[in-house]
Design an enzyme around this catalytic site. Structure first.
Site: not given
Ligand code: PEP
Length: 252
Positions: A11-13, A97, A99, A169, A175, A210, A231-232
């Site tokens: 997920n590149w956001k 998600h 966010e 999640e 994050g 994470s 994500g990251g």
């Molecule tokens: C996400 O945004 O779905 C996520 C899991 O981010 P991260 O891996 O950065 O925690």
């Protein structure tokens, strides 16, 4: 236990410029990896078509969206049509998600409309659930997840359940660098599976929060963890590749 199928979904956001995208794919193609797992990326909506073209030429990576509207067309300025996504050949969409839930106030009832509409167009849906730290600490994890599943997946047609995936999640792990332990994640994944009324055994349940190359193996070793929503660590080709390589090793 080896798995039949493992998904790594990036997920590149709201990240990545065109230059960074081309560097990502140059790095990926240098690595010549044996990709047995499913590798998916959800870029910003404005980059979906570009990524689809690049991914088509480099093969094996599928492209999806991070969100979609609860309507197919009409006066909804700035929204992303699920019909439009299906029309350009997008494979999947992430819905719910944390966010979207927290920053944009999306509620389970709205998410339910999005899920049903996206599925009706043949899109695969990754429906996200997860508790906040406060909810976990006050012992509400399972009731929150159950509520998100009950309301968000209400009236799901049995024949479309095959295109539904769930991402667990925990909000406190997204994050933050704090991952749920593999045991904590597995406990919730098993609970989610027990609550699914159709295709429970076949439904892909991803963990997100994470996930990094150094913690993916212990997560994938768990029976009910079928992959990761990342994500990251999905922004760097080297990390994304390392995750895909662990996922490929976890497969039969
Ligand atoms: C996400 O945004 O779905 C996520 C899991 O981010 P991260 O891996 O950065 O925690």
């Amino acid at each position: 236990m080896k798995k039949r199928e493992v998904h790594i979904v990036g997920n590149w956001k709201m990240n990545q410029t065109l230059v960074e995208i081309s560097q990502f794919f140059i790095e990926m193609s240098k690595m010549k990896m044996e990709l047995k797992c499913k590798a998916w990326i959800a870029p910003q909506a404005i980059h979906i078509s570009i990524l689809k073209e690049i991914a088509f030429t480099t093969g094996s990576i599928q492209i999806g969206a991070q969100n979609c509207c609860e309507h197919d067309s009409g006066a909804y300025t700035g929204e992303i049509s699920p019909l439009g996504l299906a029309d350009i050949g997008v494979e999947f969409v992430i819905i719910g998600h944390s966010e979207r839930r927290t920053i944009y106030g999306e509620q389970n009832s709205l998410l339910n409309k999005k899920v049903l509409l996206a599925l009706s167009h043949g899109l695969k849906v990754i429906y996200c659930v997860g508790e906040t730290l406060e909810e976990r600490e006050s012992g509400q994890t399972f009731s929150i997840i159950e509520n998100q599943l009950d309301l968000g997946l209400k009236n799901l047609p049995a024949e479309q359940a095959k295109n539904l995936m769930i991402a667990y999640e925990p909000v406190w792990a997204i994050g933050t660098g704090k991952t749920a332990t593999a045991e904590q994640a597995e406990e919730v994944h098993a609970f989610i599976r027990s609550k699914l009324t159709t295709q429970a055994e076949q439904t892909i349940i991803l963990y997100g929060g994470s996930v990094k190359p150094d913690n993916i193996d212990s997560l994938l070793a768990k029976e009910n963890i079928d992959g990761a929503l990342v994500g990251g660590a999905s922004l760097k080709a080297q990390d994304f590749r390392a995750l895909c390589s662990s996922a490929s090793t976890a497969m039969m």
